[in-house]
Design a protein around this motif. Sequence first.
Motif, PDB file in Angstrom:
ATOM      1  N   GLN A 149      24.243  42.534 -25.077  1.00  0.00           N
ATOM      2  CA  GLN A 149      23.800  43.929 -25.188  1.00  0.00           C
ATOM      3  C   GLN A 149      24.972  44.833 -25.529  1.00  0.00           C
ATOM      4  O   GLN A 149      24.855  45.741 -26.368  1.00  0.00           O
ATOM      5  N   GLN A 152      25.862  44.630 -29.194  1.00  0.00           N
ATOM      6  CA  GLN A 152      24.962  45.376 -30.071  1.00  0.00           C
ATOM      7  C   GLN A 152      25.247  46.868 -30.044  1.00  0.00           C
ATOM      8  O   GLN A 152      25.040  47.570 -31.034  1.00  0.00           O
ATOM      9  N   ASP A 153      25.759  47.336 -28.913  1.00  0.00           N
ATOM     10  CA  ASP A 153      25.982  48.772 -28.733  1.00  0.00           C
ATOM     11  C   ASP A 153      27.379  49.213 -29.162  1.00  0.00           C
ATOM     12  O   ASP A 153      27.616  50.400 -29.391  1.00  0.00           O
ATOM     13  N   ASN A 159      32.732  44.895 -30.724  1.00  0.00           N
ATOM     14  CA  ASN A 159      31.496  44.125 -30.873  1.00  0.00           C
ATOM     15  C   ASN A 159      31.788  42.648 -31.095  1.00  0.00           C
ATOM     16  O   ASN A 159      31.036  41.775 -30.652  1.00  0.00           O
TER      17      ASN A 159
END
Length: 412
Positions: A149, A152-153, A159
């Motif tokens: 998660q 993705q953020d 990332n």
Amino acid sequence: MKILYICHRIPYPPNKGDKIRSFNEVKYLAEHHDLHLAFLVDDPADMQHVDALREYCVDLAFVQINPPVQKVKAVSQMLIGKPLSLPYFYSSNLQQQIDAWAQAQTFDAIVCFSGPMAEYVYRSDVWSKERRPRLIMDFCDVDSDKWGQYAQDAKFPMNIVYGLEQKRLLAYESRVNREFDHSVFITDNEAQLFKNQMPDARNIEVVGNGVDFEFFNPDPRRGEACLAQGNACVAPTENSPTNLVFTGAMDYHANVDAVVWFCREILPRITKAGIDAHFYIVGGKPTPAVQALGQMPNVTVTGFVDDIRPWYAKADVCVIPLRLARGVQNKVLEAMAMERPVVTTTKAAQGVGAKDLQHLLIADSAESIAAAVIDLCNNPGARRELGDAGRKFVVENFDWRRNMEKLEKLLN
């Protein structure tokens, strides 16, 4: 039974997610067994709480670690292909204390709280296959998926780092599942997620969280009398604003993301609708980004508070707009136990199992969250009904003792 319990952080005080669960496990096991407790302390302020744990165990061992130093160690290990989480939560000094215990006596079982704690089993040469204790891993949530998660953020290059951590930690979690006797998760959803990622996973168990619903018990006199602000109590007036409250550790990425999003995208929609709202961000260690929110005219950042209950008690609505969430959110359960109406997201609610519109309100976009809060602000009766239903749901479904009995069965 003689049980060794190894925890990645000091399980006291029970004032945040992982500490609430680990403390209640320690408390329950100590009532029924001879417990040896080992843990790390990554916050100097927590050193004052070490002695409070002595009453729960035969002996305890702990090591204070320095987070910046541990991060440097973690990065160096990442460069040779290992998960960041393992070296961050590993201390050779704690290993020595655990090994000394193991040489002096025979443990019937080892309970590890959080995946990286398996290292203290793997790096010990004390236990042979013939005299290995029963091994139970309480993963709580699927930590590797959290890193996914984050990936993705996040923006480049983090990332990439988070994506690597997800892949490597998942492989480590798979090893633990193969080699430990039981793998415990906090909800059916987390257990199923783990199975989806590892189709050959074995001995998966679910041991849910609980709520101390006697401690989080709404006191009408306190709720009507005052709203705690630091050490002061301020009496409400007829013109008092509508109080919106968020609670949690404010150095935790998911919480920071939630309150920043709420202040920037959701709160303006609420005030634009004519609601005289004030948003309280209640929790310790607010990051600079969170502290900056306190400069807004209708936002207060409290920092650490000694007792969270007065803030729940005076909340007209508890808003929990988590976009990054796993497992059971204790802040949801605590607010419901205090009979507060809750507006939260699908991700934050899924581990609780409460029904939308019956026990709480679930919304995921800025527009729908704002609309839900506005509706509750304009309808005191709906707030009371939702709060009453929420507390009844928590009392019926989140009893710590009943859930800990499931853990007890795994030990035998």
